[in-house]
Design an enzyme around this catalytic site. Structure first.
Site, short mmCIF file in Angstrom:
data_model
loop_
_atom_site.label_atom_id
_atom_site.label_comp_id
_atom_site.label_asym_id
_atom_site.label_seq_id
_atom_site.Cartn_x
_atom_site.Cartn_y
_atom_site.Cartn_z
N ARG A 67 26.36 -6.53 20.11
CA ARG A 67 25.39 -5.44 20.19
C ARG A 67 24.27 -5.84 21.16
NH1 ARG A 67 20.89 -7.02 17.59
NH2 ARG A 67 21.06 -8.61 15.94
N THR A 97 16.28 -2.43 22.84
CA THR A 97 17.63 -2.34 22.29
C THR A 97 17.59 -1.42 21.07
OG1 THR A 97 17.26 -4.22 20.83
CG2 THR A 97 18.12 -4.69 23.03
N TYR A 131 9.62 -19.62 16.78
CA TYR A 131 10.61 -18.97 17.63
C TYR A 131 10.32 -19.30 19.10
CZ TYR A 131 12.89 -15.22 20.26
OH TYR A 131 13.63 -14.49 21.17
N LYS A 167 12.60 -21.41 21.88
CA LYS A 167 12.99 -20.87 23.18
C LYS A 167 12.42 -21.69 24.33
CE LYS A 167 15.59 -17.30 22.18
NZ LYS A 167 17.02 -17.27 22.60
N ASP A 206 29.64 -18.67 13.13
CA ASP A 206 28.26 -19.16 13.17
C ASP A 206 28.20 -20.28 14.19
OD1 ASP A 206 25.83 -20.37 12.78
OD2 ASP A 206 25.94 -20.41 10.59
N ASP A 233 30.20 -13.60 18.17
CA ASP A 233 29.06 -13.12 17.38
C ASP A 233 29.22 -13.51 15.93
OD1 ASP A 233 26.96 -11.24 16.20
OD2 ASP A 233 26.92 -10.63 18.29
#
Length: 269
Positions: A17, A206, A171, A175, A73, A38
């Site tokens: 997605r 999205t 997060y 990154k 995973d 995914d």
């Protein structure tokens, strides 16, 4: 259909997605056969994203390309090994790896560094950094044997610049680590004919972001107006950067982090 990537095989993680799907469809449109990896191959349904077929692999097959879906995973070495084993068995090579899996998926703590629990720290680092490293480690021997390859890691605006009030701190740290990993891999693998770059998206609309916009305060008109380009991003804005990074247009580019954020990082907080 362009043939720039004809005969190439690409793996795109987190591709069921959203942005990952946009990358996969762009690569297929350029002629590549594409593996969709995914955690949930039916993930588009969770956010009301409309597909052109039952699944993303079937969308790609309808474009005249080969495609398989591998669910797993990717923070688990066994699942990563299975992804690459199934890819080699079905398609015989790996020319392109787009490490898109991950996200700001903290479950039990607030968005600031001082609020992040150990469990959410582990979750964020596993989802964003560990998946990227494991997939790169699996791809490198294959690409070395082929004498060439391209890796695109997906980092984030938060990995380049801070958000107001230090939001999404861990997060962002995960990154930022992906960006650092990208540069070190580029230095290591350049002599082997393997290029490694990163894409840093800003707020991209999205289906998932649109569905969560009101509750999370993201994707607002105010955020759009704060950007130099005065609009929020669309998946194709990032897919165009991926196209540049995986084709010969960028054949002399490696170790770079390209921001697709409407200019957000021009005004760091």
């Amino acid at each position: 259909m362009s043939g720039q990537l004809a005969g190439k095989v690409a793996i795109v993680t987190g591709a069921a997605r959203g942005l990952g799907r946009a990358y996969a469809l762009r690569l297929a449109g350029l002629g590549a056969d594409v593996v969709i990896a995914d955690l949930n191959l039916d993930g588009a349904r969770d956010w009301g994203e409309q597909l052109g077929a039952d699944t993303v692999p079937r969308e790609i097959e309808a474009m005249g390309r080969r495609s398989i879906g591998v669910q797993g995973d990717l923070s688990r070495p066994a699942d990563v090994a299975r992804l690459f084993d199934e890819t080699m068995a079905a398609l015989g090579r790996v020319d392109i790896l787009v490490n898109n899996a991950g996200g700001a998926i903290a479950r039990e703590s607030g968005p600031r560094a001082s609020e992040t629990t150990q469990a959410d720290y582990d979750l964020l680092m596993d989802a964003n950094l560990r998946t990227t490293l494991l997939c790169c480690q699996a791809a490198v021997p294959i690409m070395k044997a082929q004498g060439a390859g391209v890796i695109v890691n997906v980092t984030s605006q938060t990995g380049v610049s801070t958000l107001p009030g230090g939001l999404l701190a861990v997060y962002g740290a995960s990154k930022a680590a992906v960006a650092s990993l990208t540069r070190t891999l580029a230095a290591e693998l350049g002599p082997c004919g393997i290029r490694v770059n990163a894409l840093s998206p800003g707020i991209i609309m999205t289906a998932r972001v649109a569905a969560q916009a009101a509750a999370r305060g993201i994707g607002t008109n105010a955020q759009a107006e704060s950007l130099p380009l005065r609009r929020l991003g669309e998946p194709d804005d990032c897919a165009g950067v991926v196209e540049f990074l995986v084709t010969d247009l960028s054949r002399y580019v490696t170790g770079q982090v390209i921001c697709a954020d409407g200019g957000a990082v021009l005004h760091p907080n």
